[in-house]
Scaffold this motif. Sequence first.
Motif, PDB file in Angstrom:
ATOM      1  N   THR A 274       0.835  -1.197   0.000  1.00 31.71           N
ATOM      2  CA  THR A 274       0.000   0.000   0.000  1.00 31.71           C
ATOM      3  C   THR A 274       0.868   1.245   0.000  1.00 31.71           C
ATOM      4  OG1 THR A 274      -1.792  -1.103   1.213  1.00 31.71           O
ATOM      5  CG2 THR A 274      -1.747   1.302   1.270  1.00 31.71           C
ATOM      6  N   ASN A 275       0.755   2.063  -1.042  1.00 28.71           N
ATOM      7  CA  ASN A 275       1.417   3.362  -1.056  1.00 28.71           C
ATOM      8  C   ASN A 275       0.604   4.335  -0.213  1.00 28.71           C
ATOM      9  OD1 ASN A 275       3.589   2.782  -2.969  1.00 28.71           O
ATOM     10  ND2 ASN A 275       1.966   2.622  -4.496  1.00 28.71           N
ATOM     11  N   SER A 276       1.282   5.196   0.523  1.00 33.85           N
ATOM     12  CA  SER A 276       0.558   6.133   1.377  1.00 33.85           C
ATOM     13  C   SER A 276       1.226   7.504   1.373  1.00 33.85           C
ATOM     14  CB  SER A 276       0.475   5.611   2.817  1.00 33.85           C
ATOM     15  OG  SER A 276       1.749   5.621   3.431  1.00 33.85           O
ATOM     16  N   ILE A 277       0.421   8.505   1.688  1.00 38.33           N
ATOM     17  CA  ILE A 277       0.897   9.872   1.892  1.00 38.33           C
ATOM     18  C   ILE A 277       0.830  10.140   3.388  1.00 38.33           C
ATOM     19  CG2 ILE A 277       0.493  12.315   1.415  1.00 38.33           C
ATOM     20  CD1 ILE A 277      -1.042  11.379  -1.137  1.00 38.33           C
ATOM     21  N   ILE A 278       1.975  10.438   4.009  1.00 38.79           N
ATOM     22  CA  ILE A 278       1.962  10.757   5.439  1.00 38.79           C
ATOM     23  C   ILE A 278       1.660  12.241   5.603  1.00 38.79           C
ATOM     24  CG2 ILE A 278       3.226  10.784   7.606  1.00 38.79           C
ATOM     25  CD1 ILE A 278       4.845   8.464   6.718  1.00 38.79           C
ATOM     26  N   MET A 279       0.588  12.516   6.341  1.00 33.25           N
ATOM     27  CA  MET A 279       0.109  13.879   6.542  1.00 33.25           C
ATOM     28  C   MET A 279       0.389  14.353   7.966  1.00 33.25           C
ATOM     29  SD  MET A 279      -1.605  14.677   3.696  1.00 33.25           S
ATOM     30  CE  MET A 279      -2.662  15.994   4.298  1.00 33.25           C
ATOM     31  N   ALA A 280       0.796  15.606   8.103  1.00 28.66           N
ATOM     32  CA  ALA A 280       0.775  16.274   9.400  1.00 28.66           C
ATOM     33  C   ALA A 280      -0.620  16.854   9.542  1.00 28.66           C
ATOM     34  CB  ALA A 280       1.832  17.369   9.461  1.00 28.66           C
ATOM     35  N   GLY A 281      -1.423  16.259  10.422  1.00 28.92           N
ATOM     36  CA  GLY A 281      -2.838  16.594  10.487  1.00 28.92           C
ATOM     37  C   GLY A 281      -3.129  17.872  11.253  1.00 28.92           C
TER      38      GLY A 281
END
Length: 214
Positions: A199-206
Amino acid sequence: MRVSFSYAFILLAFILVTGCGSTNSSTSSVFSNLATQGSSSTSEGTEAVAESENNHIATYLSMAVLALHEANGFEAGEEFPPESKAFLAKHAHLFPATGDKVKEAQQLVDQNVQPKHINKNISKYHATMIQDKGTVLSIEEEEIPEVGTISVLHVVNDEEDSYQVVYLGALDIYEDDTVEFVGVPTLLSGFDNVSGGYTNSIIMAGSYVGKSAN
């Protein structure tokens, strides 16, 4: 497509416990100086404290993002984007955004930026607020010394784009909830999923995470 974030929290806790002592002492010294300075100096000292707190928030988020990226299976040593860290420090009052600050965070969103743009070249969007919504596949929260509660969510939108959202604070959110979120894309990451794929993912600073009515 589920993944556990516990290792990320363990690593982050170790980093913060062993590395934040000097930060606390420097903040304390600023407060002690305020008691002996005049009104103009007090103003300068207050600004210094605010700047220090803003930098702390940016540092905590950057540590959490890097720890999560490493827990996903990537090698240690990845650099947190300087543009993202500067943005987080400048807008630290929006991490997290609650109450009236939610609208302020949403006003910073670039509605033209979609996951396809980020996946093509994330470096263009390290200092950009984006917004999306999707289903929560997993969520964990942990109390971290020196910081408080940190939550990490794995969210997938209707187009099967995958996000890992790092959020400073606790959330009344659970698996299978539909949520809207606002944040800054920091790293392209990914992990082995339980189906045997990747699974490719985008890590977000929420900045903001809330239940969606839809």
